[in-house]
Enzyme design. Structure first.
Site, mmCIF file in Angstrom:
data_model
loop_
_atom_site.group_PDB
_atom_site.id
_atom_site.type_symbol
_atom_site.label_atom_id
_atom_site.label_comp_id
_atom_site.label_asym_id
_atom_site.label_seq_id
_atom_site.Cartn_x
_atom_site.Cartn_y
_atom_site.Cartn_z
ATOM 1 N N CYS A 102 0.817 -1.221 0.000
ATOM 2 C CA CYS A 102 0.000 0.000 0.000
ATOM 3 C C CYS A 102 0.846 1.264 0.000
ATOM 4 C CB CYS A 102 -0.930 -0.015 1.199
ATOM 5 S SG CYS A 102 -1.935 -1.495 1.232
ATOM 6 N N HIS A 110 -4.029 6.739 1.619
ATOM 7 C CA HIS A 110 -4.245 5.422 1.013
ATOM 8 C C HIS A 110 -5.623 4.939 1.453
ATOM 9 C CE1 HIS A 110 -4.235 1.223 0.270
ATOM 10 N NE2 HIS A 110 -4.029 0.889 1.536
ATOM 11 N N ASN A 121 -10.142 -1.200 -1.531
ATOM 12 C CA ASN A 121 -8.718 -0.956 -1.264
ATOM 13 C C ASN A 121 -7.903 -1.570 -2.404
ATOM 14 O OD1 ASN A 121 -6.044 -1.258 -0.378
ATOM 15 N ND2 ASN A 121 -6.615 -1.641 1.742
HETATM 16 O O1 UT7 Z 1 -4.308 -1.591 2.937
HETATM 17 C C1 UT7 Z 1 -3.665 -1.531 4.154
HETATM 18 C C2 UT7 Z 1 -3.823 -2.731 4.929
HETATM 19 N N1 UT7 Z 1 -5.155 -3.082 5.326
HETATM 20 C C3 UT7 Z 1 -5.878 -2.378 6.232
HETATM 21 O O2 UT7 Z 1 -5.535 -1.284 6.606
HETATM 22 C C4 UT7 Z 1 -7.074 -3.039 6.818
HETATM 23 C C5 UT7 Z 1 -7.091 -2.842 8.317
HETATM 24 N N2 UT7 Z 1 -8.104 -3.598 9.018
HETATM 25 C C6 UT7 Z 1 -9.427 -3.412 8.814
HETATM 26 O O3 UT7 Z 1 -9.826 -2.642 7.972
HETATM 27 C C7 UT7 Z 1 -10.386 -4.140 9.719
HETATM 28 O O4 UT7 Z 1 -9.680 -4.783 10.733
HETATM 29 C C8 UT7 Z 1 -11.292 -5.167 8.983
HETATM 30 C C9 UT7 Z 1 -12.291 -4.452 8.090
HETATM 31 C C10 UT7 Z 1 -10.455 -6.134 8.169
HETATM 32 C C11 UT7 Z 1 -12.087 -5.976 9.980
HETATM 33 O O5 UT7 Z 1 -12.871 -5.102 10.751
HETATM 34 P P1 UT7 Z 1 -12.900 -5.201 12.325
HETATM 35 O O6 UT7 Z 1 -13.811 -4.163 12.779
HETATM 36 O O7 UT7 Z 1 -11.476 -5.162 12.801
HETATM 37 O O8 UT7 Z 1 -13.574 -6.603 12.555
HETATM 38 P P2 UT7 Z 1 -12.989 -7.895 13.291
HETATM 39 O O9 UT7 Z 1 -11.959 -8.546 12.444
HETATM 40 O O10 UT7 Z 1 -12.634 -7.523 14.710
HETATM 41 O O11 UT7 Z 1 -14.262 -8.814 13.328
HETATM 42 C C12 UT7 Z 1 -15.455 -8.452 14.063
HETATM 43 C C13 UT7 Z 1 -16.504 -9.501 13.789
HETATM 44 C C14 UT7 Z 1 -16.013 -10.926 13.960
HETATM 45 O O12 UT7 Z 1 -17.059 -11.695 14.480
HETATM 46 P P3 UT7 Z 1 -17.109 -12.061 16.046
HETATM 47 O O13 UT7 Z 1 -15.845 -12.809 16.323
HETATM 48 O O14 UT7 Z 1 -17.198 -10.755 16.767
HETATM 49 O O15 UT7 Z 1 -18.353 -12.905 16.158
HETATM 50 C C15 UT7 Z 1 -15.730 -11.361 12.546
HETATM 51 O O16 UT7 Z 1 -15.811 -12.762 12.365
HETATM 52 O O17 UT7 Z 1 -16.966 -9.397 12.427
HETATM 53 C C16 UT7 Z 1 -16.836 -10.675 11.796
HETATM 54 N N3 UT7 Z 1 -16.533 -10.445 10.380
HETATM 55 C C17 UT7 Z 1 -17.491 -10.298 9.442
HETATM 56 N N4 UT7 Z 1 -18.826 -10.314 9.502
HETATM 57 C C18 UT7 Z 1 -19.511 -10.111 8.363
HETATM 58 C C19 UT7 Z 1 -15.320 -10.328 9.790
HETATM 59 N N5 UT7 Z 1 -15.463 -10.106 8.478
HETATM 60 C C20 UT7 Z 1 -16.803 -10.071 8.228
HETATM 61 C C21 UT7 Z 1 -17.568 -9.879 7.055
HETATM 62 N N6 UT7 Z 1 -18.916 -9.905 7.174
HETATM 63 N N7 UT7 Z 1 -17.021 -9.634 5.852
#
Ligand code: UT7
Length: 331
Positions: free
Chosen positions: A114, A258, A288
């Protein structure tokens, strides 16, 4: 010493639009979750046998050349940022060079995810400042969608990443405007927090049944760790750029971050107390696109009249590596 100025911006995104409701059909996710956690409403994913990393870059370059009022033959050197090359080797720079009919000029590939576009901008800027080249093409082009696990297991990454290309043409200028400074950082301690492990050269065979069964050829991300580091590093590296040039956050006319996650952009915007009009986001429509996200965003911002002569533009990125970077530009 000369300065380098961006004199043309262009972009290309694949025609294939994938909405959140399209994703609801293939994995256990919802439009609400994706919009709330990432800000993304839709994204572009490539069409096999039509879009390639190199041909998307060629289209973006042609737009940038037209806007710069230049011809391809005016380009003296290519810096190509991608982590999703068409071939394992050679790099994408030579493929773009061939498509542009520029056989003979140098082409360099950059693999800084990125942050790749800003790393590329920095390399081009140094070449111009030292007088080695006058006109350099910097590209970010990516096809991430073929490395995404579109099952429930990979849903947190596959809803974010997308495909596209952006181009910037840099030219030497005798004036004081242009790229004021670039700031590049990395911390390899976190290499495996966001990576594609295979095919790797240090494995016994480059491709094996274990890799296919274990899906280790797909992108793997520890989203929470990336998010937490991103918000800190974005702020640090923007502050570093402002300080070096004797500026304060109020001096920024446009921040082009980004496009990692809209929540990250919003967090950074709040930290620097910038109004909505001073931050450009288009992740809602394109997801992204890794190294392509900043040049696509800059190209659109310019089209919309949001980057104007004399303004102070700040670019900032964070991603796999970890790597992070910023650039301050007097347009
Ligand atoms: O390009 C540069 C590098 N990348 C980034 O900068 C990305 C940085 N990270 C993020 O953007 C976020 O961490 C994500 C969007 C990837 C994830 O969001 P989050 O708010 O950190 O969610 P999480 O991983 O903590 O997951 C929360 C919940 C989980 O369920 P439980 O364990 O609370 O029951 C996940 O299993 O959301 C669930 N979950 C989803 N639910 C529906 C994870 N992905 C999804 C999905 N749809 N696509």
């Amino acid at each position: 010493m000369k300065n380098s100025k961006i004199i043309g911006l262009g972009h290309y995104v694949p025609e294939n639009v994938v909405t959140n409701s399209d994703l609801e059909k293939v994995m256990n996710t919802t439009n609400e979750w994706i919009v709330e956690r990432t800000g993304i409403e839709k994204r572009r994913w490539f069409t096999p046998d039509k879009d390639t990393v190199a041909n998307m870059a060629t289209r973006a370059t042609k737009m940038a050349l037209e806007r710069a009022n230049l011809e391809a033959k005016d380009i003296e050197f290519i810096v190509f940022a991608t982590i999703t090359p068409d071939y394992f080797f050679p790099g994408s720079g030579v493929l773009l060079q061939r498509e542009l009919g520029l056989q003979g000029i140098g082409a360099l590939d950059i693999r800084n995810a990125c942050s790749g576009f800003i790393y590329g901008l920095s390399v081009a800027d140094q070449f111009i400042k030292t007088g080695m080249y006058k006109t350099v093409l910097v590209i970010g082009s990516e096809i991430q969608s073929s490395a995404l696990d579109k099952s429930d297991e990979g849903r947190s990454s596959s809803v974010i990443f997308a495909d596209g290309a952006g181009a910037a043409i840099l030219q030497a200028t005798e004036t004081k405007e242009g790229i004021l400074s670039t700031h590049l950082h990395a911390d390899g301690d976190y290499a495996e927090e966001l990576y594609v492990r295979d095919p790797g050269s240090s494995r016994k065979t480059r491709l094996s049944k274990e890799m296919l069964d274990g899906k280790t050829f797909n992108l793997t991300m520890n989203g929470n760790a990336v998010f937490k580091h991103a918000v800190v590093r974005f702020s640090e590296v923007i502050t570093e750029a402002l300080k070096q040039n004797g500026h304060t956050p109020e001096d920024i006319d446009l921040l082009v971050p980004h496009q990692a996650n809209l929540r990250i952009s919003n967090f950074v915007q709040k930290q620097f107390k910038l109004p909505d009009s001073k931050v450009f986001n288009n992740i809602m429509y394109y997801g992204n696109t890794t190294a392509a996200s900043i040049p696509i965003a800059m190209s659109e911002a310019w089209e919309q009249g949001k980057i104007k002569e004399g303004e102070l533009i700040c670019l900032a990125a964070f991603g796999s590596g970890f790597t992070w970077a910023s650039a301050l530009i007097r347009w």
